[in-house]
Design a protein around this motif. Structure first.
Motif, PDB file in Angstrom:
ATOM      1  N   GLY A  45       0.800  -1.212   0.000  1.00 15.60           N
ATOM      2  CA  GLY A  45       0.000   0.000   0.000  1.00 15.60           C
ATOM      3  C   GLY A  45       0.836   1.267   0.000  1.00 15.60           C
ATOM      4  N   LEU A  46       2.034   1.200  -0.584  1.00 15.20           N
ATOM      5  CA  LEU A  46       2.888   2.376  -0.688  1.00 15.20           C
ATOM      6  C   LEU A  46       2.473   3.236  -1.877  1.00 15.20           C
ATOM      7  N   ASP A  47       2.440   4.542  -1.674  1.00 16.85           N
ATOM      8  CA  ASP A  47       2.144   5.458  -2.771  1.00 16.85           C
ATOM      9  C   ASP A  47       3.398   5.767  -3.582  1.00 16.85           C
ATOM     10  N   PHE A 339      -7.893  -7.074   4.500  1.00 13.11           N
ATOM     11  CA  PHE A 339      -7.799  -5.609   4.512  1.00 13.11           C
ATOM     12  C   PHE A 339      -7.051  -5.022   3.319  1.00 13.11           C
ATOM     13  N   GLY A 340      -6.483  -5.868   2.475  1.00  9.23           N
ATOM     14  CA  GLY A 340      -5.892  -5.377   1.238  1.00  9.23           C
ATOM     15  C   GLY A 340      -4.415  -5.101   1.291  1.00  9.23           C
ATOM     16  N   THR A 341      -3.987  -4.175   2.149  1.00  9.84           N
ATOM     17  CA  THR A 341      -2.573  -3.815   2.211  1.00  9.84           C
ATOM     18  C   THR A 341      -2.124  -3.635   3.661  1.00  9.84           C
ATOM     19  N   GLU A 342      -0.812  -3.667   3.850  1.00 11.18           N
ATOM     20  CA  GLU A 342      -0.265  -3.443   5.188  1.00 11.18           C
ATOM     21  C   GLU A 342      -0.613  -2.057   5.709  1.00 11.18           C
ATOM     22  N   MET A 343      -0.565  -1.040   4.834  1.00 11.34           N
ATOM     23  CA  MET A 343      -0.881   0.309   5.297  1.00 11.34           C
ATOM     24  C   MET A 343      -2.313   0.393   5.816  1.00 11.34           C
ATOM     25  N   SER A 344      -3.231  -0.323   5.173  1.00 11.54           N
ATOM     26  CA  SER A 344      -4.617  -0.332   5.640  1.00 11.54           C
ATOM     27  C   SER A 344      -4.727  -0.971   7.018  1.00 11.54           C
ATOM     28  N   ILE A 345      -3.998  -2.053   7.218  1.00  9.28           N
ATOM     29  CA  ILE A 345      -4.044  -2.753   8.508  1.00  9.28           C
ATOM     30  C   ILE A 345      -3.425  -1.896   9.599  1.00  9.28           C
ATOM     31  N   ILE A 346      -2.230  -1.376   9.325  1.00  8.98           N
ATOM     32  CA  ILE A 346      -1.484  -0.645  10.345  1.00  8.98           C
ATOM     33  C   ILE A 346      -2.172   0.655  10.727  1.00  8.98           C
ATOM     34  N   GLU A 348      -5.549   1.832   9.601  1.00  9.60           N
ATOM     35  CA  GLU A 348      -6.989   2.041   9.475  1.00  9.60           C
ATOM     36  C   GLU A 348      -7.858   0.993  10.161  1.00  9.60           C
ATOM     37  N   ALA A 349      -7.471  -0.264  10.151  1.00  3.76           N
ATOM     38  CA  ALA A 349      -8.355  -1.333  10.636  1.00  3.76           C
ATOM     39  C   ALA A 349      -8.652  -1.163  12.128  1.00  3.76           C
ATOM     40  N   SER A 350      -9.918  -1.300  12.492  1.00  2.00           N
ATOM     41  CA  SER A 350     -10.310  -1.184  13.897  1.00  2.00           C
ATOM     42  C   SER A 350     -10.134  -2.528  14.604  1.00  2.00           C
ATOM     43  N   PHE A 351     -10.120  -2.469  15.925  1.00  2.00           N
ATOM     44  CA  PHE A 351      -9.988  -3.685  16.722  1.00  2.00           C
ATOM     45  C   PHE A 351     -11.148  -4.633  16.424  1.00  2.00           C
ATOM     46  N   GLU A 352     -12.352  -4.070  16.317  1.00  2.00           N
ATOM     47  CA  GLU A 352     -13.539  -4.892  16.066  1.00  2.00           C
ATOM     48  C   GLU A 352     -13.442  -5.590  14.703  1.00  2.00           C
ATOM     49  N   GLU A 353     -12.925  -4.882  13.717  1.00  2.00           N
ATOM     50  CA  GLU A 353     -12.758  -5.492  12.394  1.00  2.00           C
ATOM     51  C   GLU A 353     -11.694  -6.584  12.428  1.00  2.00           C
ATOM     52  N   MET A 354     -10.622  -6.322  13.151  1.00  2.71           N
ATOM     53  CA  MET A 354      -9.518  -7.281  13.172  1.00  2.71           C
ATOM     54  C   MET A 354      -9.883  -8.583  13.871  1.00  2.71           C
ATOM     55  N   ILE A 355     -10.624  -8.500  14.982  1.00  5.54           N
ATOM     56  CA  ILE A 355     -10.896  -9.731  15.732  1.00  5.54           C
ATOM     57  C   ILE A 355     -11.890 -10.638  15.023  1.00  5.54           C
ATOM     58  N   GLU A 356     -12.503 -10.150  13.958  1.00  8.22           N
ATOM     59  CA  GLU A 356     -13.319 -11.034  13.134  1.00  8.22           C
ATOM     60  C   GLU A 356     -12.445 -11.928  12.258  1.00  8.22           C
ATOM     61  N   ILE A 357     -11.175 -11.554  12.116  1.00  8.69           N
ATOM     62  CA  ILE A 357     -10.255 -12.257  11.220  1.00  8.69           C
ATOM     63  C   ILE A 357      -9.146 -12.966  11.968  1.00  8.69           C
ATOM     64  N   ILE A 358      -8.630 -12.334  13.026  1.00 13.82           N
ATOM     65  CA  ILE A 358      -7.434 -12.840  13.725  1.00 13.82           C
ATOM     66  C   ILE A 358      -7.698 -12.922  15.220  1.00 13.82           C
ATOM     67  N   PRO A 359      -6.867 -13.679  15.961  1.00  5.90           N
ATOM     68  CA  PRO A 359      -7.045 -13.772  17.412  1.00  5.90           C
ATOM     69  C   PRO A 359      -6.936 -12.416  18.101  1.00  5.90           C
ATOM     70  N   LYS A 360      -7.598 -12.284  19.248  1.00  5.81           N
ATOM     71  CA  LYS A 360      -7.619 -11.013  19.967  1.00  5.81           C
ATOM     72  C   LYS A 360      -6.222 -10.561  20.379  1.00  5.81           C
ATOM     73  N   ASN A 361      -5.354 -11.527  20.756  1.00  5.30           N
ATOM     74  CA  ASN A 361      -4.020 -11.133  21.203  1.00  5.30           C
ATOM     75  C   ASN A 361      -3.195 -10.515  20.067  1.00  5.30           C
ATOM     76  N   ILE A 366      -1.295  -5.283  17.475  1.00  2.00           N
ATOM     77  CA  ILE A 366      -1.308  -4.245  16.443  1.00  2.00           C
ATOM     78  C   ILE A 366      -1.697  -2.901  17.052  1.00  2.00           C
ATOM     79  N   LEU A 367      -2.658  -2.909  17.952  1.00  8.03           N
ATOM     80  CA  LEU A 367      -3.042  -1.669  18.625  1.00  8.03           C
ATOM     81  C   LEU A 367      -1.923  -1.161  19.525  1.00  8.03           C
ATOM     82  N   ALA A 368      -1.235  -2.083  20.210  1.00  3.01           N
ATOM     83  CA  ALA A 368      -0.103  -1.690  21.056  1.00  3.01           C
ATOM     84  C   ALA A 368       1.002  -1.069  20.212  1.00  3.01           C
ATOM     85  N   MET A 369       1.207  -1.599  19.011  1.00  3.07           N
ATOM     86  CA  MET A 369       2.203  -1.040  18.104  1.00  3.07           C
ATOM     87  C   MET A 369       1.811   0.388  17.724  1.00  3.07           C
ATOM     88  N   ARG A 370       0.555   0.610  17.388  1.00  2.72           N
ATOM     89  CA  ARG A 370       0.098   1.955  17.042  1.00  2.72           C
ATOM     90  C   ARG A 370       0.348   2.938  18.180  1.00  2.72           C
TER      91      ARG A 370
END
Length: 392
Positions: A45-47, A339-346, A348-361, A366-370
């Protein structure tokens, strides 16, 4: 006039040309210029992506073919558009003149294929093997600077603090002025073991913008460091304005790994990786004399700044997704599929959206990284640091 925000990584290596010949010996063999563009556009997702082996004739041939086939187009304001990404043509070169006291890597960028092809022709008389990356330039640093600027390019010293092949490592002992003309430098690349606060301990760097790039040798490492720039559009001309902070353009944020993750952050023994002091002549653990001085210790030696540091863009600590505990290949691909690209995940993606796809931890990591709340084990001596899993 409206400006747009663009993610940019300006230091990516070509592993092989389209004929299978090596370009960057330590790079991935599958990493051709086309593969880089596909990865940058479709997965990262690099411009803007800067490829610093564009001086190689076979790399240029591949780009010409891609343009002729309609897969890419040159832009009038510089750069080559491929799908959602604009390519900036660059070259990493090693300087080793009498003033250097050791090899120094620099990055030279040009707006067009014609300018880069002319640079290749000029380099062919000053370099032993024009077909490889990061080759030795038989001339002075100032000579190279003057050529680049007189032909409309940018000149940026690369990964300036790494112990090997850098301006402040085994290169310049005290000042960039010993090798370079200070007025013909467009930016300073920090490298993986330092950040803006560390670099601003050196007063002579206050006048330059800092860039954060991946120095990627494989596809997965693209965008492990990058910057957010604000420009009218992603072109060479506009990014140049961002470097100069002109007409409202500029670098707005630097995204990079915590310096503790860098493989040269602290002084350690290269034989057994026991931590040491910058004054140590030998390792207290194994007796080896192969001590590698860390970037943090080197910057402390060079620190000269008692003045107020300039206003800088925020430096935000991040890591590639696969550095996070629990993100293996399957999880990584699952997130990208969703989510399409790494930039979108890092970004834009919300916690609620992510836990539908990946484990909560994993989502929590990812949120801790942000938030800059990851726990880091320091690196050194050529070994990267690591992100530590959170204790439950």
């Amino acid at each position: 006039m409206s400006l747009q925000k663009c993610f940019a990584d300006l230091h990516v290596h070509v592993g092989s040309d389209w004929l299978g010949n090596p370009v960057k010996i330590t790079g991935s063999k599958s990493l051709t210029i086309t593969a880089i563009l596909e990865e940058a556009s479709r997965r990262k997702g690099l411009d803007i992506v800067g490829v610093i082996d564009a001086h190689v004739p076979a790399v240029q041939e591949e780009l010409v073919h891609l343009i002729k086939e309609g897969g890419a187009e040159e832009l009038k304001d510089g750069g080559i558009r491929f799908e959602e990404t604009v390519l900036i043509l660059g070259s990493e070169i090693e300087i080793y003149d009498a003033a250097c006291n050791g090899p120094i890597h620099v990055l030279c960028y040009f707006p067009s294929l014609a300018k880069m092809e002319a640079f290749t022709e000029w380099l062919s008389y000053k370099m032993t093997n024009i077909n490889l990356s990061s080759q030795r330039f038989y001339g002075t640093g100032r000579e190279l600077q003057e050529y680049v600027h007189s032909h409309g390019g940018w000149f940026i010293p690369a990964h300036v603090f790494t112990p090997f092949k850098s301006m402040y490592g085994k290169g310049v002992r005290s000042s960039l002025r010993e090798v370079f003309h200070p007025d013909i430098i467009d930016g300073i690349e920090l490298g993986l073991s330092s950040d803006s606060d560390m670099a601003d301990q050196i007063e002579e760097l206050h006048e330059y913008p800092f860039v954060t790039n991946s120095d990627a040798h494989s596809a997965i490492r693209l965008a492990r460091e990058y910057q957010l720039v604000e420009v009218k559009e992603p072109t060479f001309l506009e990014f140049g304005k961002a470097l100069r902070q002109s007409d409202g353009r500029g670098i707005r944020k630097n995204f990079g790994m915590n310096p503790k993750l860098g493989k040269y952050h602290r002084t350690v023994c290269a034989a057994c990786f026991h931590p040491g002091s910058p004054d140590d002549k030998s390792c207290e653990a194994c007796g080896s004399r192969k001590m590698v001085k860390g970037v943090a210790d080197r910057i402390e030696e060079l620190s000269t700044s008692d003045s107020t540091v300039p206003a800088r863009p925020d430096y935000i600590y991040q890591v590639p997704l696969d550095y996070l505990p629990g993100v293996g290949k399957k999880t990584y691909e699952k997130i990208l599929d969703a989510f399409g690209t790494e930039m979108s995940i890092i970004h834009e993606a919300s916690f609620e959206e992510m836990i539908e796809i990946i484990p909560k931890n994993v989502a929590a990591s990812i949120l801790a990284m942000r938030a800059g709340e990851l726990t880091i084990a320091e690196g050194g001596g050529g070994v990267y640091g690591k992100v530590q899993p959170k204790l439950s």
